[in-house]
Each structure stands twice: as structure tokens, then as C-alpha cells.
Motif scaffolding. Structure first.
Motif, PDB file in Angstrom:
ATOM      1  N   GLU A  79      -0.868  34.412  37.319  1.00 32.36           N
ATOM      2  CA  GLU A  79      -1.868  35.454  36.974  1.00 32.36           C
ATOM      3  C   GLU A  79      -2.037  36.501  37.817  1.00 32.36           C
ATOM      4  O   GLU A  79      -2.320  36.235  39.429  1.00 32.36           O
ATOM      5  N   VAL A  80      -1.967  37.688  37.520  1.00 34.66           N
ATOM      6  CA  VAL A  80      -2.195  38.954  38.346  1.00 34.66           C
ATOM      7  C   VAL A  80      -3.377  39.756  37.790  1.00 34.66           C
ATOM      8  O   VAL A  80      -3.731  39.473  36.847  1.00 34.66           O
ATOM      9  N   ARG A  81      -3.863  40.591  38.715  1.00 35.81           N
ATOM     10  CA  ARG A  81      -5.178  41.176  38.451  1.00 35.81           C
ATOM     11  C   ARG A  81      -4.930  42.654  38.829  1.00 35.81           C
ATOM     12  O   ARG A  81      -4.276  43.222  39.505  1.00 35.81           O
ATOM     13  N   PRO A  82      -5.823  43.535  37.918  1.00 35.68           N
ATOM     14  CA  PRO A  82      -5.986  44.838  38.332  1.00 35.68           C
ATOM     15  C   PRO A  82      -5.947  45.150  39.553  1.00 35.68           C
ATOM     16  O   PRO A  82      -7.201  44.679  40.204  1.00 35.68           O
ATOM     17  N   GLY A  83      -5.325  46.141  40.428  1.00 38.49           N
ATOM     18  CA  GLY A  83      -5.942  46.674  41.810  1.00 38.49           C
ATOM     19  C   GLY A  83      -5.113  45.618  42.859  1.00 38.49           C
ATOM     20  O   GLY A  83      -5.128  45.791  44.098  1.00 38.49           O
ATOM     21  N   GLU A  84      -4.423  44.503  42.491  1.00 36.78           N
ATOM     22  CA  GLU A  84      -3.926  43.663  43.464  1.00 36.78           C
ATOM     23  C   GLU A  84      -2.454  44.108  43.650  1.00 36.78           C
ATOM     24  O   GLU A  84      -1.847  44.515  43.003  1.00 36.78           O
ATOM     25  N   GLU A  85      -2.114  43.661  44.830  1.00 35.72           N
ATOM     26  CA  GLU A  85      -0.456  43.630  45.279  1.00 35.72           C
ATOM     27  C   GLU A  85       0.037  42.226  44.811  1.00 35.72           C
ATOM     28  O   GLU A  85      -0.313  41.113  44.931  1.00 35.72           O
ATOM     29  N   VAL A  86       1.337  42.544  43.929  1.00 37.00           N
ATOM     30  CA  VAL A  86       1.961  41.554  43.278  1.00 37.00           C
ATOM     31  C   VAL A  86       3.477  41.469  44.256  1.00 37.00           C
ATOM     32  O   VAL A  86       3.974  42.578  44.521  1.00 37.00           O
ATOM     33  N   THR A  87       3.696  40.262  44.529  1.00 35.66           N
ATOM     34  CA  THR A  87       5.282  40.188  45.307  1.00 35.66           C
ATOM     35  C   THR A  87       6.093  39.534  44.260  1.00 35.66           C
ATOM     36  O   THR A  87       5.972  38.748  43.354  1.00 35.66           O
ATOM     37  N   VAL A  88       7.123  40.243  43.860  1.00 37.22           N
ATOM     38  CA  VAL A  88       8.297  39.985  42.795  1.00 37.22           C
ATOM     39  C   VAL A  88       9.707  39.509  43.855  1.00 37.22           C
ATOM     40  O   VAL A  88       9.773  40.464  44.544  1.00 37.22           O
ATOM     41  N   SER A  89      10.073  38.714  43.553  1.00 36.76           N
ATOM     42  CA  SER A  89      11.254  37.996  44.421  1.00 36.76           C
ATOM     43  C   SER A  89      12.523  38.408  43.503  1.00 36.76           C
ATOM     44  O   SER A  89      12.469  37.768  42.185  1.00 36.76           O
ATOM     45  N   VAL A  90      13.497  38.894  43.854  1.00 33.82           N
ATOM     46  CA  VAL A  90      14.721  38.997  43.430  1.00 33.82           C
ATOM     47  C   VAL A  90      15.620  38.538  44.063  1.00 33.82           C
ATOM     48  O   VAL A  90      15.958  38.568  45.251  1.00 33.82           O
ATOM     49  N   ARG A  91      16.639  37.764  43.196  1.00 32.61           N
ATOM     50  CA  ARG A  91      17.819  37.163  43.974  1.00 32.61           C
ATOM     51  C   ARG A  91      19.086  37.897  43.343  1.00 32.61           C
ATOM     52  O   ARG A  91      19.316  37.707  42.350  1.00 32.61           O
ATOM     53  N   LEU A  92      19.970  38.215  44.347  1.00 37.06           N
ATOM     54  CA  LEU A  92      21.256  38.744  44.114  1.00 37.06           C
ATOM     55  C   LEU A  92      22.359  37.960  44.084  1.00 37.06           C
ATOM     56  O   LEU A  92      22.113  37.132  45.089  1.00 37.06           O
ATOM     57  N   ARG A  93      23.223  37.970  43.362  1.00 33.57           N
ATOM     58  CA  ARG A  93      24.507  36.896  43.642  1.00 33.57           C
ATOM     59  C   ARG A  93      25.493  37.754  44.189  1.00 33.57           C
ATOM     60  O   ARG A  93      26.178  38.264  43.026  1.00 33.57           O
ATOM     61  N   PRO A  94      26.087  38.130  45.030  1.00 36.67           N
ATOM     62  CA  PRO A  94      27.259  38.946  45.366  1.00 36.67           C
ATOM     63  C   PRO A  94      28.541  38.218  44.735  1.00 36.67           C
ATOM     64  O   PRO A  94      28.467  37.009  44.679  1.00 36.67           O
ATOM     65  N   TYR A  95      29.754  39.245  44.433  1.00 35.37           N
ATOM     66  CA  TYR A  95      31.048  38.759  44.158  1.00 35.37           C
ATOM     67  C   TYR A  95      31.575  37.816  45.386  1.00 35.37           C
ATOM     68  O   TYR A  95      31.591  38.236  46.589  1.00 35.37           O
ATOM     69  N   ARG A  96      31.753  36.346  44.983  1.00 35.06           N
ATOM     70  CA  ARG A  96      32.240  35.558  46.026  1.00 35.06           C
ATOM     71  C   ARG A  96      31.354  35.555  47.425  1.00 35.06           C
ATOM     72  O   ARG A  96      32.292  35.360  48.391  1.00 35.06           O
ATOM     73  N   GLY A  97      30.321  35.626  47.202  1.00 37.44           N
ATOM     74  CA  GLY A  97      29.511  35.711  48.513  1.00 37.44           C
ATOM     75  C   GLY A  97      28.062  34.852  48.358  1.00 37.44           C
ATOM     76  O   GLY A  97      27.940  34.311  47.355  1.00 37.44           O
ATOM     77  N   ASP A  98      27.288  34.435  49.471  1.00 37.56           N
ATOM     78  CA  ASP A  98      26.137  33.932  49.526  1.00 37.56           C
ATOM     79  C   ASP A  98      25.255  34.801  48.733  1.00 37.56           C
ATOM     80  O   ASP A  98      25.058  36.199  48.893  1.00 37.56           O
ATOM     81  N   CYS A  99      24.143  34.060  47.884  1.00 36.23           N
ATOM     82  CA  CYS A  99      22.953  34.909  47.387  1.00 36.23           C
ATOM     83  C   CYS A  99      22.135  35.570  48.640  1.00 36.23           C
ATOM     84  O   CYS A  99      21.969  35.223  49.594  1.00 36.23           O
ATOM     85  N   VAL A 100      21.409  36.596  48.015  1.00 41.56           N
ATOM     86  CA  VAL A 100      20.502  37.459  48.859  1.00 41.56           C
ATOM     87  C   VAL A 100      19.221  37.697  48.235  1.00 41.56           C
ATOM     88  O   VAL A 100      19.208  38.020  47.012  1.00 41.56           O
ATOM     89  N   THR A 101      18.164  37.223  48.946  1.00 39.68           N
ATOM     90  CA  THR A 101      17.009  37.310  47.996  1.00 39.68           C
ATOM     91  C   THR A 101      15.874  38.476  48.841  1.00 39.68           C
ATOM     92  O   THR A 101      15.928  38.492  50.129  1.00 39.68           O
ATOM     93  N   LYS A 102      15.321  39.298  48.053  1.00 38.51           N
ATOM     94  CA  LYS A 102      14.320  40.084  48.506  1.00 38.51           C
ATOM     95  C   LYS A 102      13.144  40.242  47.914  1.00 38.51           C
ATOM     96  O   LYS A 102      13.083  40.147  46.385  1.00 38.51           O
ATOM     97  N   ARG A 103      11.866  40.351  48.622  1.00 38.63           N
ATOM     98  CA  ARG A 103      10.778  40.227  48.068  1.00 38.63           C
ATOM     99  C   ARG A 103      10.137  41.876  47.834  1.00 38.63           C
ATOM    100  O   ARG A 103      10.129  42.521  48.660  1.00 38.63           O
ATOM    101  N   LEU A 104      10.073  41.992  46.904  1.00 40.05           N
ATOM    102  CA  LEU A 104       9.384  43.734  46.337  1.00 40.05           C
ATOM    103  C   LEU A 104       7.844  43.654  46.271  1.00 40.05           C
ATOM    104  O   LEU A 104       7.558  42.437  45.407  1.00 40.05           O
ATOM    105  N   ARG A 105       7.303  44.266  46.754  1.00 39.10           N
ATOM    106  CA  ARG A 105       5.879  44.400  46.495  1.00 39.10           C
ATOM    107  C   ARG A 105       5.497  45.560  45.760  1.00 39.10           C
ATOM    108  O   ARG A 105       5.910  46.880  46.272  1.00 39.10           O
ATOM    109  N   LEU A 106       4.489  45.482  44.878  1.00 42.86           N
ATOM    110  CA  LEU A 106       4.037  46.665  44.295  1.00 42.86           C
ATOM    111  C   LEU A 106       2.753  46.238  43.793  1.00 42.86           C
ATOM    112  O   LEU A 106       2.150  45.285  43.447  1.00 42.86           O
TER     113      LEU A 106
END
Length: 592
Positions: free
Chosen positions: A437-464
């Protein structure tokens, strides 16, 4: 004085001196009694008359051949007549009417009749259609030396399908461009009856070719590559030059570098022979391009678009190439694109899989003379570098240069290219939010995982951060590549309205091509209003109701989805994919 300026001045002085020595008119016809008798009118022409024509078959000096007048066709096109002639002579019988002979002057009794401009492919005899000289002279009068333009329009070459008559092909001589790019040019220019061939670069020698019957070149690209259309001079009077006998693009007012040309050889062909040549030094500018031919002025300096292409190699070295291209609304974009694509291929060679990072800077000159720069960054993967790069870059230049809002005079183009000869792509594989659950005025962390072509996955945490006043039951966090996010916003929100001015158009292009960027948007079911291209998030209910019930379309729009917060991530890949996760929106924390 720069080397280029010095060469131009030298060329103009030499050409002017030669014209002066010929008494102001460089013509192969002998004088025969005064200005009134210099030209022969259509009323004086009768079938069976014998004449002479002059064109260059090798080098820079014209050679004579015979022409028999067959007849006159009146009003063969609106406002235009045509003289039919049968050419003969040892070279003509072997080569026929060759591409590059457009503009060849024809004389009867020493008086100028017109310019050879049309022919019949596969004809058993070398028949020629001759544009009357009065039509060329009228073109010269309409496009004076003070004429300026950038090719406001262009029409495809047309032929008489019933009779098989067609304009003589125009050879396009290319030097310094990669063969793969030359192939792209052939496809584009074939519809204009232009035949593209690779040849040598120009020379400042043989500057005296601007005489009647001499070779005439229109140089579309100069600098580290040269692209020139080659025809023949019909008539010269002082510094005024007429030629070709038909239009290049029939574009009206133009500004194209004008020079002579040296012919290396004429390539025989059953369909249509073709002159192979190279341009000489620029001595002026072609200012008029009409159906009857082209008109130019010696001594006039053409206004060109400077192009600089920097190709960055993997070993940290760079190669820079510089060009100047004509200012033409239809042909500046592809010419810029072809020079960039050729520069990339020249630095890397022909490559298969390639990931392209392209930074484009366009200099725009306003009506007040002030210049500003706008930048665009595009990242994409391709299996065909030349065509993909040319398409993307031409699209950017065309969209800005030919926008519907205001005149965007192109002051210059710089293109920085970084090429990785491998498939550096990635897909958005997973998106998740740790909080249930998220609330108005709070910072939220969204984790994104990319799978490169023939490579290891890369994860990035985006905050908004969610705004204080956001309301609703749930929040959707949408994560997409920047181009896909732009398409989604255009379809489902009011964040991507159709541009209503040049500034909005530039922003639209800038956010559409960033293929290396991952964007994250927090969305709620709430109304969002756009007025004249500007977004008003979370408007008062009264405004939404008024805007939604308006009887006027176009000024404003109301979207049921509102983007309340955004962030982005610049990656090292060309990214694809779109993922959405939905989270419950709780009540804001009470403040004590």
C-alpha cells in the motif's frame, strides 16, 4: 580568407574573364546580324531544316553533331511547345541521346533554336525532343539574380506513356559516399529520372566549361563528399547561364552551387547511354528550376547548410567529416542523412548487428537573425546501419525543417554517432513494488529488472514521490521504454497531445526517440486536462466538467487517466517493453 573562399573567388574570376573575352556571350553560334537574329522562333522553323548541336563527349570541349528538324508539336503540355529533331553523326549513331546531354543547344543557320531535353528509349533512331529557346529565356527572366528560395515544391519527373517519350536522364555523379548509401540514393532519385553513379571528386581545373554546349553541374553536396547532377549549358549571356532544357525537380526558386564538369567517358547502353564526369570548381548558383530548364548566375555564392558528422569509435578515437548540402525542403533531410550514414560506414565498414547512439544538434535561425540550438538523442538497434540511420536522421531533420507552425531556417547540423557493433538491447522483464500500500506524499521505490540480449539481468530501483493531494483507490506504476511510454501517453492520457507550436513539436521529437531510457509513471483514475498543448494535472472538478462538455474540439481535451509522478533511468541499451503494476492507495497519514 579560408581555402574554400579563396578557391571560389579564383573560380569566379577565371570564369568572368573567359566570358569577358567572348564579348559577354559564350555561344557556339556565330554572330549573324544582331540581337534580334540571335534566336530562331517557332514560326520560322519548318520540317527538313538542317542544324548543328554541340555537347561534350570527352573532356570539357564541346563537339558538333547534326540535327534534322522533323517538326513542331504545339501545346504538348500546358503552355509548352516541342520541336522534334533527328540527330546524326558518328558518336550519336553509336551512343544515341545520352543522359547528361540535357540542355544541348541546337542551331539552325547559326541561330539558337532550343535545347535537347527529351528522347525515346530503345528508339531505332536517335530522335530528340527540343525545348524552344524562348521558354528557357522566359525562365531566365522570371528568376533574376536577386531570386532566393529553398525549393518550396518539387514534382516527380513525368513521361508520355503513350508515345514513350521521356526527359533525358540526369546523371548524378557521387564521390566520397559509401556504395551502400549510393544504393539508397538510387532508390530515392529514380522517380526523378536521375541515374546515380559513382565517380571521382571535383577539380578546380577546366573552369572554362560554362559555354554553350559545355557541361553544367548542379552540386547538391560539397565538402568531404560531392554529389552533382550533370547536364549541358544551352546559352550564356554575361553572367547568366541557362541549361538542361527540363527541370531538375521543377522546384521553382532554388539556390544550388553551379559549376562546369569534366566528362570522363560516355557509357554506351541500348536503353540510354550516360555521361560519366566530375564537377569543376563552383563559380555561381543555380537560382531557377522550372519545367523548361534551369537558370543560374556566375559570381553568386550559394547559401548552403553546413553538416558535421563525428563518428566515435570503440577505441576512443573519433573521425570527423564535414559537408555542405543544398537548402531544399524535400532534399535537405535525405542529403544530411546520407552523409551521416556514409560517414558511419566509412569509419566502421559494413557492419551487421549494430547499436547506434545518435546525438543530433540542429541550429535554427529565426526571422530576427538569432540562432538557437536544439538537441535530439536517439538510440536504436539495427541489422542495416545505412538505411536505419538514414531514416531516423532524415525524419528528425524533416520534422523540424518542414514543420507546419513557423519557418525553421536550418543554420547547421551536427551529428555525433557512437556505434557498438553488437546487439546491445534489453527488454523490461519485471517490475515490482515492495509495499502493498502506498500513501499520498510518500516516496515509492519501484524495482525494474532488465534482461539484456545474451547477458545477465540488471536491476534498478527507481524512486518517485506521490503528490500530497492524489486520491483514488489504486495507483498504477507503468514502466516502459521512452518511445513506448510516449505512444501510451498519446493514446490514453493528455500528456502527449498533438503539438501546437514548434517548441511543443521539438519536445515531442525529443521524448520519442530516447530508446535507451526507461521511464516510470505513476497513474491514477483521475481527470487530466490539456489546453492548447499544455497539461493541467488534477484540475478542479468544475473545470473538468466544463472542458468535458465543450462544443469546441481541438482547443482542449480531457483524459480519464492522470499521470501524477514520473522518473526515468538512462541505460546502456536500446530498451523495449512495457510493464504495469497496480498498488492500493491508502489514506494520507494524519498530521499532529
Amino acid at each position: 580568407m579560408s581555402d574554400g573562399t579563396a578557391r571560389f573567388v579564383e573560380a569566379v574570376l577565371v570564369c568572368a574573364a573567359l566570358l569577358a573575352c567572348s564579348g559577354g556571350v559564350a555561344s557556339c553560334a556565330p554572330a549573324s546580324g544582331g540581337a534580334d537574329s540571335e534566336f530562331m522562333s517557332l514560326e520560322e522553323i519548318t520540317p527538313g531544316m538542317s542544324g548543328k548541336a554541340r555537347s561534350v563527349f570527352s573532356g570539357s570541349r564541346p563537339e558538333e553533331f547534326d540535327v534534322e528538324i522533323v517538326g513542331v508539336i504545339r501545346n504538348w503540355r500546358p503552355g509548352g511547345d516541342l520541336i522534334l529533331g533527328r540527330a546524326s553523326g558518328e558518336k550519336i549513331e553509336r551512343l544515341g541521346i545520352a543522359a547528361g546531354m540535357s540542355g544541348t543547344p541546337v542551331y539552325v543557320d547559326g541561330r539558337l533554336v532550343g535545347a535537347i531535353a527529351f528522347t525515346w528509349p530503345f528508339a531505332k533512331e536517335p530522335m530528340a525532343g527540343i525545348t524552344p529557346i524562348r521558354e528557357l529565356l522566359e525562365l531566365g527572366r522570371r528568376t533574376g539574380a536577386d531570386n532566393t528560395g529553398s525549393g518550396a515544391g518539387a514534382s516527380r519527373r513525368r513521361s508520355d506513356a503513350a508515345a514513350g517519350m521521356t526527359e533525358i536522364g540526369t546523371p548524378i555523379m557521387v564521390a566520397g559516399l559509401h556504395p551502400e548509401v549510393v544504393g539508397l540514393m538510387r532508390q530515392k532519385l529514380a522517380g526523378y529520372n536521375m541515374v546515380v553513379a559513382q565517380s571521382g571528386e571535383g577539380t578546380t581545373e577546366d573552369l572554362d566549361t560554362l559555354m554553350a554546349g559545355g557541361s553544367l553541374a548542379a552540386q547538391f553536396v560539397t565538402g568531404d563528399a560531392v554529389v552533382s547532377a550533370i547536364g549541358t549549358v544551352t546559352y550564356v549571356n554575361g553572367g547568366r547561364v541557362l541549361g538542361f532544357g527540363h527541370g531538375l525537380f521543377s522546384a521553382g526558386a532554388v539556390d544550388v552551387p553551379m559549376s562546369g564538369a569534366r566528362i570522363h567517358a560516355v557509357l554506351p547502353s541500348l536503353a540510354s547511354s550516360m555521361k560519366l564526369g566530375s564537377p569543376t570548381g563552383v563559380v555561381g548558383s543555380i537560382t531557377g528550376d522550372g519545367e523548361a530548364g534551369v537558370a543560374g548566375d556566375v559570381g553568386r555564392r550559394p547559401d548552403l547548410v553546413p553538416v558535421e558528422v563525428v563518428v566515435n569509435r570503440a577505441d576512443q578515437t573519433a573521425e570527423t567529416r564535414r559537408f555542405e548540402v543544398i537548402r531544399h525542403r524535400l532534399f535537405t533531410p535525405p542529403l544530411v542523412a546520407w552523409t551521416a550514414a556514409s560517414s558511419a560506414l566509412g569509419a566502421y565498414g559494413t557492419v551487421g548487428e549494430v547499436t547506434v547512439g545518435m546525438n543530433v544538434s540542429l541550429g535554427l535561425r529565426g526571422e530576427d537573425g538569432q540562432e538557437r540550438e536544439v538537441g535530439f538523442r536517439h538510440t536504436f538497434f539495427s541489422l542495416s546501419l545505412a538505411s536505419s540511420l538514414a531514416d531516423v536522421l532524415a525524419g528528425v531533420v524533416d520534422a523540424v525543417m518542414n514543420n507546419q507552425f513557423e519557418d525553421a531556417c536550418l543554420a547547421g547540423v551536427r551529428c555525433d554517432l557512437t556505434l557498438v557493433p553488437e546487439q546491445r538491447t534489453a527488454v523490461i522483464e519485471e517490475v515490482y513494488v515492495s509495499e502493498g500500500e502506498v500513501r499520498p506524499g510518500e516516496e515509492v521505490t519501484v524495482s525494474v529488472r532488465l534482461r539484456p540480449y545474451r547477458g545477465d539481468c540488471v536491476t534498478k530501483r527507481l524512486r518517485l514521490r506521490l503528490p500530497e493531494g492524489v486520491c483514488g483507490e489504486r495507483v498504477e506504476f507503468k514502466v516502459c521504454s521512452a518511445p513506448e511510454m510516449a505512444e501510451w501517453k498519446r493514446e490514453f492520457t493528455s500528456r502527449r497531445p498533438a503539438p501546437r507550436n514548434l517548441t511543443q513539436l521539438i519536445d515531442w521529437i525529443q521524448t520519442s526517440g530516447r530508446g535507451h531510457v526507461v521511464e516510470c509513471a505513476a497513474c491514477v483514475d483521475d481527470r487530466e486536462v490539456t489546453v492548447r498543448g499544455e497539461t493541467l494535472p488534477s484540475p478542479p472538478e468544475s473545470m473538468s466538467r466544463v472542458m468535458g462538455n465543450t462544443r469546441r474540439a481541438g482547443e482542449s481535451s480531457v483524459s480519464p487517466v492522470a499521470v501524477v509522478s514520473e522518473t526515468s533511468w538512462e541505460t546502456d541499451y536500446a530498451v523495449a517493453g512495457c510493464r504495469t503494476v497496480s498498488v492500493r492507495l491508502g489514506q494520507p497519514k494524519s498530521r499532529r
